[in-house]
Design a protein around this motif. Structure first.
Motif, PDB file in Angstrom:
ATOM      1  N   THR A 207      43.747  29.470  56.601  1.00  0.00           N
ATOM      2  CA  THR A 207      43.097  30.681  56.077  1.00  0.00           C
ATOM      3  C   THR A 207      41.580  30.626  56.225  1.00  0.00           C
ATOM      4  N   ALA A 208      41.099  29.800  57.137  1.00  0.00           N
ATOM      5  CA  ALA A 208      39.657  29.579  57.278  1.00  0.00           C
ATOM      6  C   ALA A 208      38.890  30.873  57.553  1.00  0.00           C
ATOM      7  N   GLY A 209      39.508  31.812  58.231  1.00  0.00           N
ATOM      8  CA  GLY A 209      38.807  33.045  58.580  1.00  0.00           C
ATOM      9  C   GLY A 209      38.894  34.145  57.547  1.00  0.00           C
ATOM     10  N   VAL A 210      39.606  33.903  56.433  1.00  0.00           N
ATOM     11  CA  VAL A 210      39.807  34.936  55.417  1.00  0.00           C
ATOM     12  C   VAL A 210      38.591  34.997  54.490  1.00  0.00           C
ATOM     13  N   LYS A 211      38.061  36.194  54.276  1.00  0.00           N
ATOM     14  CA  LYS A 211      36.917  36.376  53.386  1.00  0.00           C
ATOM     15  C   LYS A 211      37.169  37.547  52.433  1.00  0.00           C
ATOM     16  N   HIS A 212      36.798  37.347  51.185  1.00  0.00           N
ATOM     17  CA  HIS A 212      36.861  38.408  50.179  1.00  0.00           C
ATOM     18  C   HIS A 212      35.532  38.443  49.434  1.00  0.00           C
ATOM     19  N   THR A 213      35.259  39.575  48.801  1.00  0.00           N
ATOM     20  CA  THR A 213      34.071  39.698  47.957  1.00  0.00           C
ATOM     21  C   THR A 213      34.514  39.799  46.506  1.00  0.00           C
ATOM     22  N   ALA A 214      33.997  38.916  45.660  1.00  0.00           N
ATOM     23  CA  ALA A 214      34.345  38.907  44.242  1.00  0.00           C
ATOM     24  C   ALA A 214      33.155  39.385  43.415  1.00  0.00           C
ATOM     25  N   THR A 215      33.437  40.211  42.420  1.00  0.00           N
ATOM     26  CA  THR A 215      32.400  40.655  41.498  1.00  0.00           C
ATOM     27  C   THR A 215      32.210  39.601  40.423  1.00  0.00           C
ATOM     28  N   THR A 216      30.970  39.199  40.192  1.00  0.00           N
ATOM     29  CA  THR A 216      30.681  38.155  39.209  1.00  0.00           C
ATOM     30  C   THR A 216      29.589  38.624  38.257  1.00  0.00           C
ATOM     31  N   THR A 217      29.391  37.834  37.209  1.00  0.00           N
ATOM     32  CA  THR A 217      28.263  38.070  36.325  1.00  0.00           C
ATOM     33  C   THR A 217      26.988  37.593  37.029  1.00  0.00           C
ATOM     34  N   ILE A 218      25.849  37.765  36.398  1.00  0.00           N
ATOM     35  CA  ILE A 218      24.593  37.339  37.021  1.00  0.00           C
ATOM     36  C   ILE A 218      24.503  35.827  37.117  1.00  0.00           C
ATOM     37  N   THR A 219      25.371  35.116  36.386  1.00  0.00           N
ATOM     38  CA  THR A 219      25.411  33.649  36.482  1.00  0.00           C
ATOM     39  C   THR A 219      26.573  33.183  37.360  1.00  0.00           C
ATOM     40  N   PHE A 220      27.146  34.109  38.128  1.00  0.00           N
ATOM     41  CA  PHE A 220      28.209  33.829  39.090  1.00  0.00           C
ATOM     42  C   PHE A 220      29.489  33.295  38.442  1.00  0.00           C
ATOM     43  N   THR A 221      29.808  33.779  37.247  1.00  0.00           N
ATOM     44  CA  THR A 221      31.128  33.555  36.662  1.00  0.00           C
ATOM     45  C   THR A 221      31.943  34.835  36.839  1.00  0.00           C
ATOM     46  N   ALA A 222      33.248  34.725  36.672  1.00  0.00           N
ATOM     47  CA  ALA A 222      34.125  35.867  36.920  1.00  0.00           C
ATOM     48  C   ALA A 222      33.780  37.037  36.000  1.00  0.00           C
ATOM     49  N   ALA A 223      33.686  38.227  36.573  1.00  0.00           N
ATOM     50  CA  ALA A 223      33.479  39.452  35.803  1.00  0.00           C
ATOM     51  C   ALA A 223      34.819  40.185  35.723  1.00  0.00           C
ATOM     52  N   THR A 224      35.443  40.163  34.572  1.00  0.00           N
ATOM     53  CA  THR A 224      36.766  40.757  34.415  1.00  0.00           C
ATOM     54  C   THR A 224      36.670  42.271  34.274  1.00  0.00           C
ATOM     55  N   GLY A 225      37.801  42.936  34.468  1.00  0.00           N
ATOM     56  CA  GLY A 225      37.832  44.382  34.316  1.00  0.00           C
ATOM     57  C   GLY A 225      37.469  44.821  32.919  1.00  0.00           C
ATOM     58  N   ARG A 226      37.844  44.037  31.911  1.00  0.00           N
ATOM     59  CA  ARG A 226      37.530  44.403  30.527  1.00  0.00           C
ATOM     60  C   ARG A 226      36.046  44.236  30.241  1.00  0.00           C
ATOM     61  N   MET A 227      35.390  43.308  30.924  1.00  0.00           N
ATOM     62  CA  MET A 227      33.947  43.143  30.772  1.00  0.00           C
ATOM     63  C   MET A 227      33.191  44.306  31.418  1.00  0.00           C
ATOM     64  N   LEU A 228      33.743  44.839  32.504  1.00  0.00           N
ATOM     65  CA  LEU A 228      33.062  45.879  33.260  1.00  0.00           C
ATOM     66  C   LEU A 228      33.344  47.281  32.737  1.00  0.00           C
ATOM     67  N   ALA A 229      34.329  47.421  31.861  1.00  0.00           N
ATOM     68  CA  ALA A 229      34.700  48.740  31.370  1.00  0.00           C
ATOM     69  C   ALA A 229      33.550  49.351  30.570  1.00  0.00           C
TER      70      ALA A 229
END
Length: 355
Positions: free
Chosen positions: A183-205
């Motif tokens: 899967t070396a060529g697979v790329k996705h973009t993840a939304t994170t907080t400003i400290t690069f931790t996971a930004a969940t849907g409930r946080m973004l609501a």
């Protein structure tokens, strides 16, 4: 969605008569939310999902989402024999504001999905149809004991835009290396907080307050021809960044956890995290801090506990979790509770790791 840290596979509590015990599930989720773990997996490994009705599964998802801290990444298991039922459950997870879904192969149709351990057209169709229709990103689930996913299947599904990773529940680190290469060529973009931790849907609501706020300005024009209602402005969403990630691998065992992380896994979801979440997190933290000596020590004590019993099955997970203040209770029949001797063995294996 960004996967990092430790994700806890939740057990499902029942009353002694076998009814679903949502009050105890609330207690467990609130308590897990106080730990440094990154996420919770509902209806996943050791959840007794197969014994739940469709209505019970939805109740579990609603309860977990309502009680979990907003910063916890929520993953819902949806692997049912029917594509249609799996997609209905995925929609229920989306409605409850889960972040991702976990998809395993339906073992009921093993003879139709595998041909000499290679995936058939029916197997590809099952996974791709669900990935096409799921309203949430899909994480594959490969379980070495029940339904290990062939590398050819993983490599093909990894190119699907809605498939973002895999939970690898085995002890074979070589598979992590193979997945990384495939899967070396697979790329996705993840939304994170400003400290690069996971930004969940409930946080973004964006919150929309419905109550009247005293002192809010009401224009004169709004007073003519009706009743004026003062409302507060929406609460702004969380400030975010984006991070490029590859095909994400979640390691689902204590054994070889450090080796798996070094080989390219990005997070952990071992069954023992449900019993001793703090101890599981310390394995991740030692790796993150680049301390190999501490990592070996933290992983070693968990591995000895995991290997001390032939299989960390659901009754053992439930009995072990009670040692840390969570509600385990009895599993639903036909599963049986652990014996008194086994309970004593569990207590011995987990001594000093309660959390």
């Amino acid at each position: 969605m960004l996967f990092e840290g430790v994700h806890v596979p939740l057990a499902t509590p029942f009353y002694p008569d076998g009814r679903l015990n949502l009050r105890k599930l609330e207690h467990n989720v609130r308590r897990y939310s106080l730990t440094p773990t990154s996420g919770l997996i509902a209806l996943g490994p050791n959840s007794e999902m197969a014994s739940l009705s469709s209505e019970e599964r939805i109740e579990v998802l609603k309860t977990v989402a309502a009680e979990a801290a907003k910063e916890k990444v929520l993953t819902a298991g949806i692997g049912l024999p029917s594509v249609r039922e799996s997609l209905l459950l995925a929609q229920a997870a989306a409605d409850a504001r889960f972040d991702t879904v976990l998809l395993s192969a339906p073992v009921e149709y093993r003879h139709l999905l595998w041909n000499d351990a290679e995936p058939t057209a029916a197997c590809f169709t099952y996974f791709e149809a669900i990935a096409d229709g799921s309203p949430l990103p899909v994480v594959l689930h490969s379980d070495a004991e029940s339904a290990p996913l062939p590398m050819a299947l993983i490599a093909r599904l990894a190119t699907h835009p809605n498939v973002i990773g895999i939970l690898e529940q085995s002890t074979h680190v070589s598979r992590v290396v193979q997945m990384r290469e495939a899967t070396a060529g697979v790329k996705h973009t993840a939304t994170t907080t400003i400290t690069f931790t996971a930004a969940t849907g409930r946080m973004l609501a964006v919150e929309q307050p419905a109550t009247v706020v005293a002192g809010t300005f009401v224009s004169a024009s709004s007073l003519s021809g009706g009743t004026a209602v003062a409302t507060a402005p929406p609460v702004p969403a969380l400030k975010t960044r984006t991070k490029e990630v590859g095909f994400q691998i979640v390691w689902g065992a204590t054994t070889n956890a450090g080796e798996a992380l070094r080989a390219g896994a990005g997070s952990l979801a071992m069954p023992l995290a449900a019993t001793v979440p703090q101890a599981a997190f310390e394995v991740w933290a030692a790796w993150k801090d680049g301390d190999p000596k501490l990592l070996a020590e933290k992983q070693g004590r968990l591995s000895r506990a995991e290997q001390g019993i032939a299989s960390w099955d659901t009754p053992s997970i439930k009995a072990g979790s009670e040692l840390s203040g969570y509600f385990g209770g009895r599993p639903r029949l036909p599963l049986l509770s652990v014996t008194a001797n086994r309970a004593e063995e569990l207590a011995s294996l987990l001594r000093g790791m309660n959390s």
